[in-house]
Design an enzyme around this catalytic site. Structure first.
Site, PDB file in Angstrom:
ATOM      1  N   CYS A   2      36.652  53.391  46.047  1.00 40.03           N
ATOM      2  CA  CYS A   2      36.745  53.850  47.415  1.00 40.03           C
ATOM      3  C   CYS A   2      35.351  54.261  47.875  1.00 40.03           C
ATOM      4  CB  CYS A   2      37.699  55.021  47.601  1.00 40.03           C
ATOM      5  SG  CYS A   2      39.366  54.671  47.044  1.00 40.03           S
ATOM      6  N   ARG A  27      32.961  48.788  47.179  1.00 40.41           N
ATOM      7  CA  ARG A  27      33.725  49.777  46.429  1.00 40.41           C
ATOM      8  C   ARG A  27      35.233  49.593  46.613  1.00 40.41           C
ATOM      9  NH1 ARG A  27      30.157  54.045  45.022  1.00 40.41           N
ATOM     10  NH2 ARG A  27      31.941  55.401  44.638  1.00 40.41           N
ATOM     11  N   TRP A  76      40.279  51.454  47.675  1.00 41.62           N
ATOM     12  CA  TRP A  76      40.749  50.590  46.594  1.00 41.62           C
ATOM     13  C   TRP A  76      41.975  51.295  46.039  1.00 41.62           C
ATOM     14  CZ3 TRP A  76      41.448  50.865  41.230  1.00 41.62           C
ATOM     15  CH2 TRP A  76      41.649  49.627  40.596  1.00 41.62           C
ATOM     16  N   ASN A 102      37.815  60.040  47.071  1.00 43.33           N
ATOM     17  CA  ASN A 102      37.516  59.011  46.080  1.00 43.33           C
ATOM     18  C   ASN A 102      37.874  59.599  44.721  1.00 43.33           C
ATOM     19  OD1 ASN A 102      36.473  56.922  44.554  1.00 43.33           O
ATOM     20  ND2 ASN A 102      34.374  57.688  44.658  1.00 43.33           N
ATOM     21  N   GLY A 103      38.693  58.887  43.954  1.00 41.56           N
ATOM     22  CA  GLY A 103      39.048  59.393  42.626  1.00 41.56           C
ATOM     23  C   GLY A 103      40.556  59.407  42.440  1.00 41.56           C
ATOM     24  N   GLU A 507      33.412  35.415  29.091  1.00 49.04           N
ATOM     25  CA  GLU A 507      32.879  35.580  30.450  1.00 49.04           C
ATOM     26  C   GLU A 507      33.366  34.434  31.349  1.00 49.04           C
ATOM     27  OE1 GLU A 507      31.674  37.662  32.305  1.00 49.04           O
ATOM     28  OE2 GLU A 507      30.587  36.606  33.875  1.00 49.04           O
ATOM     29  N   LYS A 511      35.583  34.844  34.702  1.00 54.99           N
ATOM     30  CA  LYS A 511      35.117  34.319  35.995  1.00 54.99           C
ATOM     31  C   LYS A 511      36.213  33.477  36.639  1.00 54.99           C
ATOM     32  CE  LYS A 511      32.463  36.156  36.778  1.00 54.99           C
ATOM     33  NZ  LYS A 511      31.603  37.228  36.403  1.00 54.99           N
ATOM     34  N   GLU A 514      39.194  35.768  37.790  1.00 51.95           N
ATOM     35  CA  GLU A 514      39.005  36.733  38.877  1.00 51.95           C
ATOM     36  C   GLU A 514      38.790  36.082  40.233  1.00 51.95           C
ATOM     37  OE1 GLU A 514      35.643  39.383  38.481  1.00 51.95           O
ATOM     38  OE2 GLU A 514      34.406  37.807  37.627  1.00 51.95           O
ATOM     39  N   HIS A 530      45.506  29.819  14.131  1.00 52.71           N
ATOM     40  CA  HIS A 530      46.336  30.958  13.730  1.00 52.71           C
ATOM     41  C   HIS A 530      47.382  31.317  14.781  1.00 52.71           C
ATOM     42  CE1 HIS A 530      43.949  31.556  10.180  1.00 52.71           C
ATOM     43  NE2 HIS A 530      42.844  31.619  10.894  1.00 52.71           N
ATOM     44  N   LYS A 630      33.641  45.880  43.633  1.00 52.01           N
ATOM     45  CA  LYS A 630      32.393  45.649  42.902  1.00 52.01           C
ATOM     46  C   LYS A 630      32.046  46.837  42.010  1.00 52.01           C
ATOM     47  CE  LYS A 630      28.596  43.118  42.432  1.00 52.01           C
ATOM     48  NZ  LYS A 630      28.868  41.998  41.529  1.00 52.01           N
TER      49      LYS A 630
HETATM   50  C1  F6R Z   1      33.236  40.697  36.843  1.00 50.43           C
HETATM   51  C2  F6R Z   1      32.598  41.982  37.042  1.00 50.43           C
HETATM   52  C3  F6R Z   1      33.164  43.167  36.374  1.00 50.43           C
HETATM   53  C4  F6R Z   1      32.077  44.188  36.054  1.00 50.43           C
HETATM   54  C5  F6R Z   1      32.693  45.464  35.468  1.00 50.43           C
HETATM   55  C6  F6R Z   1      31.647  46.461  35.057  1.00 50.43           C
HETATM   56  O1  F6R Z   1      32.590  39.656  37.516  1.00 50.43           O
HETATM   57  O2  F6R Z   1      31.641  42.080  37.770  1.00 50.43           O
HETATM   58  O3  F6R Z   1      33.880  42.827  35.235  1.00 50.43           O
HETATM   59  O4  F6R Z   1      31.182  43.639  35.141  1.00 50.43           O
HETATM   60  O5  F6R Z   1      33.536  46.042  36.418  1.00 50.43           O
HETATM   61  O6  F6R Z   1      30.839  46.798  36.133  1.00 50.43           O
HETATM   62  P1  F6R Z   1      29.370  47.334  35.936  1.00 50.43           P
HETATM   63  O7  F6R Z   1      28.573  46.259  35.317  1.00 50.43           O
HETATM   64  O8  F6R Z   1      28.920  47.674  37.330  1.00 50.43           O
HETATM   65  O9  F6R Z   1      29.458  48.544  35.062  1.00 50.43           O
END
Ligand code: F6R
Length: 635
Positions: A2, A27, A76, A102-103, A507, A511, A514, A530, A630
């Site tokens: 948030c 956020r 969020w 926020n929280g 990764e 990707k 998400e 397995h 993000k």
């Molecule tokens: C995926 C992504 C997230 C962040 C994760 C940690 O594309 O960006 O998985 O990597 O939320 O965030 P940070 O790196 O900001 O601690």
């Protein structure tokens, strides 16, 4: 998560607050709301928007009222659905108190019952609204605001940053902080409060980072800060050497595509920056967008910057990496760097798990926390736990003003520049570059490699960055015209990797999930037999990421045969010369060889580009996937 922005001052606040809110969209973007005081009528004016891809934009378009004190929030969702009634701000029953939060409030069910029993009308299903009602009762019972806040705080558990606005105190923002970051901006006869200073960085760079467990009364010309017992807390105003630069997509359709293409430059910038820090070269490289670049003293030695003595570096016996999500994947790849280059046993922890595991402080160890945002709650809490044991900590982040940077013992900034797309791309590759460089620099200090080899490592990073970009160009048209339209139709994928390519496969699978919402499962290739092998059929592409190690390549080859023997559909990311693997694949991406530990970095651009275009074909909102944010500031 948030985002909060609040203003009190002499100007009208609508544009300032909503402009700031747009910069906090990273956020969360489930819903957005704005409130200001209509002083003429002695009441609040407010509006909210929920759902869709751009609630902040819609809100900004529809709001025409204004005032000299106001606040806004981008949500969020944690407690309660994404809808208008759950959007912030929330109010007490007679709408004289507004709150943004926020929280997470812990134990909110019991609190809700208490509040309902006292006759309040609770209109939302959020935990946040309860704060407005609770604060209402404390304001009624106490003759001054300070006592009301102290009484309020004593009843709330969890992690929170609150801003309250009261019709009766129109020029005062009441800010409360416990384990959730919030910053005050001191302007010219005006003040701001925000979750991140970029919300008001175009207006002032003079800030007060509120200490944890404090509350503040913010007026246009003064700020008072108290601890939760009501004792005044002295504070200093910092001038940040950073400014906000508006970032646009340029010629690109999405930020993600732009950021994929920025990787080569970001890696080169990172290497140049690290070189300067490592005192190996006097070359001056441009470093990043000012907003995100670190205010560093370039005469400082690398180890002082990282909060370590040379003796500590030479005597290191354990390296630990703590992070989340994509950053955890980068850290997991870096485990191979530290173990193979520095010969130091290295462990990688998921921050969300680390906090709840037994902690054994070890002599001669260091904890490196890796985070794009520097605000991830899981990672920040893990850092706090480590700090409480007095073990050296280093932050590797992309945001120099972040909480993690402020709280870690040392700091190595990434030079990725702002990453806007929610899915991390250039930060991942820059993390790899930074960690690879650091591993070599530690090895140099310990006498394991020569200066010549150090230069060579830096050169190899440049080569990998070049390959990362040139392979995109090699496959660009095929991906856009044939491959993305073909692979968008599959509903499940399996990703396999081995050794250093396993965390890379993780990764890739993250990707895909998400941004495209296609289900993808990742396994270490050796585990296929397995159990997961039962999933193999012609409708589920199996994507194998190869490695530059002969023995491991042979093992991966066997795994590929196992897939083909069961009529599986095989996609490979292989290196030139790995002809057997390439020839058995239904689709093969062939990458020029690089130094073996940088194989994943070299493959990064192509992997991201392929997934980006599958998602584009599906028409998904690439830069803002559903349910994500993000910066993940809740646990
Ligand atoms: C995926 C992504 C997230 C962040 C994760 C940690 O594309 O960006 O998985 O990597 O939320 O965030 P940070 O790196 O900001 O601690």
């Amino acid at each position: 998560m948030c985002g909060i922005v609040a203003y009190t001052g002499k100007s009208l606040c609508r544009n300032l607050v909503l402009g700031g809110l747009a910069r906090l969209e990273y956020r969360g973007y489930d819903s957005a709301g704005f409130v200001c005081i209509d002083q003429k009528h002695g009441q609040f004016s407010f509006d909210k928007e929920a759902g869709g891809s751009s609630p902040i934009e819609r809100l900004t378009d529809k709001i025409h009222f204004d005032g000299t004190a106001g606040m806004a929030h981008t949500r969020w969702a944690t407690h309660g659905m994404v809808d208008i009634k759950n959007a912030h701000p929330h109010f007490n029953c007679n709408k004289t108190i507004a709150v943004v939060h926020n929280g997470i409030i812990e134990g909110h069910e019991a609190l809700r019952e208490q509040i309902l029993a006292r006759g309040h009308q609770v209109v939302s299903t959020t935990d946040s609204e309860l704060a407005a009602h609770l604060f209402n009762d404390e304001v009624e019972q106490h003759k001054d605001l300070k006592s009301a806040v102290i009484a309020f705080v004593s009843q709330i558990r969890g992690a929170f940053a609150f801003v309250f606005l009261l019709v009766e105190h129109p020029g005062t923002l009441i800010v409360i902080r416990h384990r959730s970051s919030i910053v005050i901006g001191i302007g010219n006869d005006e003040a701001f409060v925000a979750s991140d200073f970029i919300a008001f960085a175009d207006r002032t760079n003079r800030v007060v980072f509120m200490p944890d467990d404090t509350f503040a009364f913010v007026h246009h010309d003064t700020v008072e800060i108290y601890d939760f017992l009501g004792r005044p807390i002295p504070y200093s105003i910092q001038t940040l050497d950073q400014s906000y630069v508006e970032i646009d997509k340029g010629v690109f359709e999405h930020f993600m595509l732009k950021e994929i293409y920025e990787q080569k430059r970001a890696i080169n910038r990172t290497i140049g920056f690290c070189k300067m820090l490592g005192n190996q070269s006097s070359e001056v490289f441009p470093h990043g967008n000012d907003q995100w670049a670190a205010p560093l003293d370039f005469n400082d030695s690398i180890w002082r910057q990282l909060g370590l003595s040379v003796e500590q570096v030479v005597g290191l016996r354990h390296i630990n990496l703590v992070s989340a999500g994509t950053s955890w994947h980068a850290a997991s790849i870096a485990q191979f760097f530290f173990e193979m280059i520095c010969k130091i046993p290295t462990r990688v922890f998921l921050a969300s798990e680390f906090r709840y595991m037994p902690f054994f402080p070890e002599q001669d160890s260091v904890y490196i926390v890796v985070s794009q945002s520097g605000e991830t709650a899981d990672t920040l809490e893990a850092l706090r736990l480590i700090n409480s044991h007095n073990v050296p900590t280093i932050a590797i982040t992309n945001v120099a003003s972040s909480s993690i940077v402020r709280e870690a013992g040392g700091f190595l900034p990434m030079q990725a520049g702002p990453e806007i797309s929610v899915a991390s791309t250039k930060v991942f590759s820059t993390q790899l570059a930074t960690l690879y460089w650091l591993a070599n620099r530690i090895a140099l200090e310990r006498g394991l490699i020569t200066t010549e080899e150090m230069y060579n490592a830096e050169e190899q990073l440049c080569v990998a960055a070049e390959v990362l970009e040139s392979t995109i160009e090699m496959y660009k048209f095929r991906i856009i015209q044939d491959l993305a339209p073909k692979y968008m139709h599959y509903s499940h994928f399996i990703f396999l990797g081995r050794h250093i390519s396993y965390p890379f496969a993780l990764e890739a699978s993250l990707k895909l999930k998400e941004i495209s919402y296609i289900f993808a499962q990742c396994y270490p290739a050796g585990e296929l037999k397995h159990g997961p092998i039962a999933l193999i059929d012609e409708h589920t592409p199996v994507v194998i990421f190869s490695v530059l190690d002969d023995l491991l390549y042979r093992k991966l080859l066997s795994n590929a045969y196992e897939v083909k023997a069961r009529n599986g559909h095989l996609v490979v990311f292989a290196f030139e010369g790995q002809d057997e693997l390439i020839s058995m694949a239904d689709t093969a991406f062939v990458i020029p060889p690089v130094t073996p530990l940088l194989g994943p970095l070299a493959m990064t651009g192509l992997m991201q580009f392929f997934i980006y275009h599958i998602t584009r074909q599906l028409g998904m909102p690439i830069d803002k996937p559903r349910n994500l944010a993000k910066s993940v500031t809740v646990e």
